[in-house]
Design a protein around this motif. Structure first.
Motif, PDB file in Angstrom:
ATOM      1  N   MET A  61     -45.615  42.308 -14.285  1.00 51.05           N
ATOM      2  CA  MET A  61     -44.364  42.327 -13.814  1.00 51.05           C
ATOM      3  C   MET A  61     -44.127  41.013 -13.212  1.00 51.05           C
ATOM      4  O   MET A  61     -42.802  40.572 -13.135  1.00 51.05           O
ATOM      5  N   GLU A  62     -45.001  40.378 -12.421  1.00 49.31           N
ATOM      6  CA  GLU A  62     -44.626  39.075 -11.864  1.00 49.31           C
ATOM      7  C   GLU A  62     -44.533  38.194 -13.091  1.00 49.31           C
ATOM      8  O   GLU A  62     -43.532  37.257 -12.899  1.00 49.31           O
ATOM      9  N   VAL A  63     -44.931  38.289 -14.361  1.00 54.58           N
ATOM     10  CA  VAL A  63     -44.781  37.233 -15.430  1.00 54.58           C
ATOM     11  C   VAL A  63     -43.276  37.654 -15.683  1.00 54.58           C
ATOM     12  O   VAL A  63     -42.458  36.794 -16.172  1.00 54.58           O
ATOM     13  N   ALA A  64     -42.817  38.911 -15.660  1.00 54.71           N
ATOM     14  CA  ALA A  64     -41.401  39.178 -16.508  1.00 54.71           C
ATOM     15  C   ALA A  64     -40.436  38.704 -15.409  1.00 54.71           C
ATOM     16  O   ALA A  64     -39.362  38.155 -15.579  1.00 54.71           O
ATOM     17  N   ILE A  65     -40.714  38.714 -14.076  1.00 57.56           N
ATOM     18  CA  ILE A  65     -39.774  38.326 -13.107  1.00 57.56           C
ATOM     19  C   ILE A  65     -39.755  36.757 -13.034  1.00 57.56           C
ATOM     20  O   ILE A  65     -38.659  36.132 -12.917  1.00 57.56           O
ATOM     21  N   MET A  66     -40.694  36.245 -13.193  1.00 56.15           N
ATOM     22  CA  MET A  66     -40.949  34.717 -13.516  1.00 56.15           C
ATOM     23  C   MET A  66     -40.013  34.352 -14.842  1.00 56.15           C
ATOM     24  O   MET A  66     -39.244  33.386 -14.712  1.00 56.15           O
ATOM     25  N   HIS A  67     -40.078  35.017 -15.959  1.00 50.28           N
ATOM     26  CA  HIS A  67     -39.279  34.686 -17.019  1.00 50.28           C
ATOM     27  C   HIS A  67     -37.767  34.935 -16.603  1.00 50.28           C
ATOM     28  O   HIS A  67     -36.887  34.147 -17.114  1.00 50.28           O
ATOM     29  N   MET A  68     -37.587  35.873 -15.781  1.00 55.78           N
ATOM     30  CA  MET A  68     -36.106  36.200 -15.461  1.00 55.78           C
ATOM     31  C   MET A  68     -35.548  35.112 -14.669  1.00 55.78           C
ATOM     32  O   MET A  68     -34.289  34.731 -14.710  1.00 55.78           O
ATOM     33  N   GLN A  69     -36.367  34.474 -13.762  1.00 55.92           N
ATOM     34  CA  GLN A  69     -36.045  33.569 -12.684  1.00 55.92           C
ATOM     35  C   GLN A  69     -35.661  32.218 -13.689  1.00 55.92           C
ATOM     36  O   GLN A  69     -34.726  31.686 -13.495  1.00 55.92           O
ATOM     37  N   ASP A  70     -36.547  31.867 -14.715  1.00 52.21           N
ATOM     38  CA  ASP A  70     -36.277  30.672 -15.590  1.00 52.21           C
ATOM     39  C   ASP A  70     -34.956  30.887 -16.321  1.00 52.21           C
ATOM     40  O   ASP A  70     -34.101  29.993 -16.473  1.00 52.21           O
ATOM     41  N   GLU A  71     -34.688  32.202 -16.913  1.00 51.45           N
ATOM     42  CA  GLU A  71     -33.477  32.429 -17.436  1.00 51.45           C
ATOM     43  C   GLU A  71     -32.223  32.164 -16.750  1.00 51.45           C
ATOM     44  O   GLU A  71     -31.262  31.697 -17.138  1.00 51.45           O
ATOM     45  N   MET A  72     -32.295  32.944 -15.458  1.00 54.01           N
ATOM     46  CA  MET A  72     -31.327  32.574 -14.614  1.00 54.01           C
ATOM     47  C   MET A  72     -31.062  31.152 -13.987  1.00 54.01           C
ATOM     48  O   MET A  72     -30.109  30.762 -14.008  1.00 54.01           O
ATOM     49  N   ALA A  73     -32.103  30.291 -14.129  1.00 56.26           N
ATOM     50  CA  ALA A  73     -31.738  29.085 -13.805  1.00 56.26           C
ATOM     51  C   ALA A  73     -31.246  28.350 -14.738  1.00 56.26           C
ATOM     52  O   ALA A  73     -30.201  27.492 -14.673  1.00 56.26           O
ATOM     53  N   ILE A  74     -31.457  28.632 -16.041  1.00 57.11           N
ATOM     54  CA  ILE A  74     -30.658  28.275 -17.185  1.00 57.11           C
ATOM     55  C   ILE A  74     -29.442  28.649 -17.313  1.00 57.11           C
ATOM     56  O   ILE A  74     -28.277  27.658 -17.507  1.00 57.11           O
ATOM     57  N   ILE A  75     -29.110  29.814 -16.800  1.00 53.19           N
ATOM     58  CA  ILE A  75     -27.700  30.249 -17.042  1.00 53.19           C
ATOM     59  C   ILE A  75     -26.915  29.720 -15.809  1.00 53.19           C
ATOM     60  O   ILE A  75     -25.838  29.349 -15.927  1.00 53.19           O
ATOM     61  N   LEU A  76     -27.452  29.522 -14.679  1.00 52.12           N
ATOM     62  CA  LEU A  76     -26.715  28.979 -13.492  1.00 52.12           C
ATOM     63  C   LEU A  76     -26.486  27.563 -13.877  1.00 52.12           C
ATOM     64  O   LEU A  76     -25.398  26.956 -13.378  1.00 52.12           O
ATOM     65  N   GLY A  77     -27.336  26.722 -14.657  1.00 49.38           N
ATOM     66  CA  GLY A  77     -27.183  25.307 -14.866  1.00 49.38           C
ATOM     67  C   GLY A  77     -26.105  25.205 -15.828  1.00 49.38           C
ATOM     68  O   GLY A  77     -25.158  24.412 -15.814  1.00 49.38           O
ATOM     69  N   GLU A  78     -25.872  26.270 -16.792  1.00 45.48           N
ATOM     70  CA  GLU A  78     -24.813  26.317 -17.619  1.00 45.48           C
ATOM     71  C   GLU A  78     -23.504  26.561 -17.092  1.00 45.48           C
ATOM     72  O   GLU A  78     -22.375  26.148 -17.089  1.00 45.48           O
ATOM     73  N   ALA A  79     -23.560  27.306 -15.849  1.00 46.15           N
ATOM     74  CA  ALA A  79     -22.368  27.779 -15.128  1.00 46.15           C
ATOM     75  C   ALA A  79     -21.887  26.605 -14.226  1.00 46.15           C
ATOM     76  O   ALA A  79     -20.893  26.506 -14.272  1.00 46.15           O
ATOM     77  N   ASP A  80     -22.628  25.711 -13.854  1.00 46.08           N
ATOM     78  CA  ASP A  80     -22.440  24.624 -13.039  1.00 46.08           C
ATOM     79  C   ASP A  80     -21.629  23.636 -13.980  1.00 46.08           C
ATOM     80  O   ASP A  80     -20.800  23.068 -13.556  1.00 46.08           O
ATOM     81  N   PHE A  81     -22.215  23.476 -15.174  1.00 49.39           N
ATOM     82  CA  PHE A  81     -21.868  22.473 -16.081  1.00 49.39           C
ATOM     83  C   PHE A  81     -20.323  22.887 -16.499  1.00 49.39           C
ATOM     84  O   PHE A  81     -19.430  22.033 -16.495  1.00 49.39           O
ATOM     85  N   MET A  82     -20.180  24.171 -16.876  1.00 52.86           N
ATOM     86  CA  MET A  82     -18.874  24.559 -17.179  1.00 52.86           C
ATOM     87  C   MET A  82     -17.807  24.708 -15.911  1.00 52.86           C
ATOM     88  O   MET A  82     -16.595  24.259 -16.112  1.00 52.86           O
ATOM     89  N   LYS A  83     -18.417  24.714 -14.606  1.00 52.62           N
ATOM     90  CA  LYS A  83     -17.540  24.793 -13.621  1.00 52.62           C
ATOM     91  C   LYS A  83     -16.976  23.321 -13.513  1.00 52.62           C
ATOM     92  O   LYS A  83     -15.698  22.982 -13.238  1.00 52.62           O
ATOM     93  N   ASP A  84     -17.882  22.312 -13.589  1.00 55.15           N
ATOM     94  CA  ASP A  84     -17.691  20.908 -13.672  1.00 55.15           C
ATOM     95  C   ASP A  84     -16.639  20.650 -14.688  1.00 55.15           C
ATOM     96  O   ASP A  84     -15.643  19.831 -14.414  1.00 55.15           O
ATOM     97  N   LYS A  85     -16.834  21.063 -15.814  1.00 59.63           N
ATOM     98  CA  LYS A  85     -15.739  20.765 -16.785  1.00 59.63           C
ATOM     99  C   LYS A  85     -14.566  21.420 -16.661  1.00 59.63           C
ATOM    100  O   LYS A  85     -13.641  20.647 -17.064  1.00 59.63           O
ATOM    101  N   ASP A  86     -14.447  22.604 -16.243  1.00 61.97           N
ATOM    102  CA  ASP A  86     -13.226  23.409 -15.962  1.00 61.97           C
ATOM    103  C   ASP A  86     -12.341  22.559 -14.806  1.00 61.97           C
ATOM    104  O   ASP A  86     -11.136  22.431 -14.768  1.00 61.97           O
ATOM    105  N   SER A  87     -13.061  22.012 -13.725  1.00 63.46           N
ATOM    106  CA  SER A  87     -12.632  21.305 -12.590  1.00 63.46           C
ATOM    107  C   SER A  87     -11.983  20.023 -13.107  1.00 63.46           C
ATOM    108  O   SER A  87     -10.813  19.583 -12.778  1.00 63.46           O
TER     109      SER A  87
END
Length: 132
Positions: A61-87
């Protein structure tokens, strides 16, 4: 030129050529292209998670949570990039909108100035020649 770069969990693959690409390079299916760019998130990185599980004595379960946290970090990074591009796009659109508002005003002002100057010179010409 074929180039693949692996950073963290993101695989960046860039292919530049004017000939057919091999099927295995960058996932292209023998299509005629001059430039191809493919970015993918590697999902099969189980070795890293298994090593973390062993090193830190984690449960599944801890490994799965760590995997989800890594995926969320990637998704948030892409969202920040797109927010800056949209701005940036929004700022450019506003600047163009302001330019399109003032451009006709400048054109009309130049047209009126040219008209009055032309009329004044024509009036002076006719007065000098004693035609008026």
């Amino acid at each position: 030129m074929d180039m693949c770069i692996h950073t963290l969990k993101i695989k960046k693959c860039m292919c530049i050529d004017s000939k057919y690409f091999p099927t295995n390079m960058c996932g292209l299916q023998n299509k005629k292209m001059r430039f191809g760019l493919r970015t993918s998130i590697e999902e099969d990185d189980e070795e890293v998670y298994q090593q973390e599980k062993i090193d830190h004595h984690m449960g599944q379960m801890e490994v799965a949570i760590m995997h989800m946290q890594d995926e969320m970090a990637i998704i948030l990074g892409e969202a920040d990039f797109m927010k800056d591009k949209d701005s940036k796009y929004h700022q450019d659109a506003e600047m163009m909108s302001e330019a399109t508002i003032w451009w006709p005003v400048v054109q009309v002002a130049v047209l009126l100035l040219t008209g009055f100057t032309w009329a004044a010179h024509m009036g002076n010409f006719f007065r000098r020649k004693h035609l008026i």
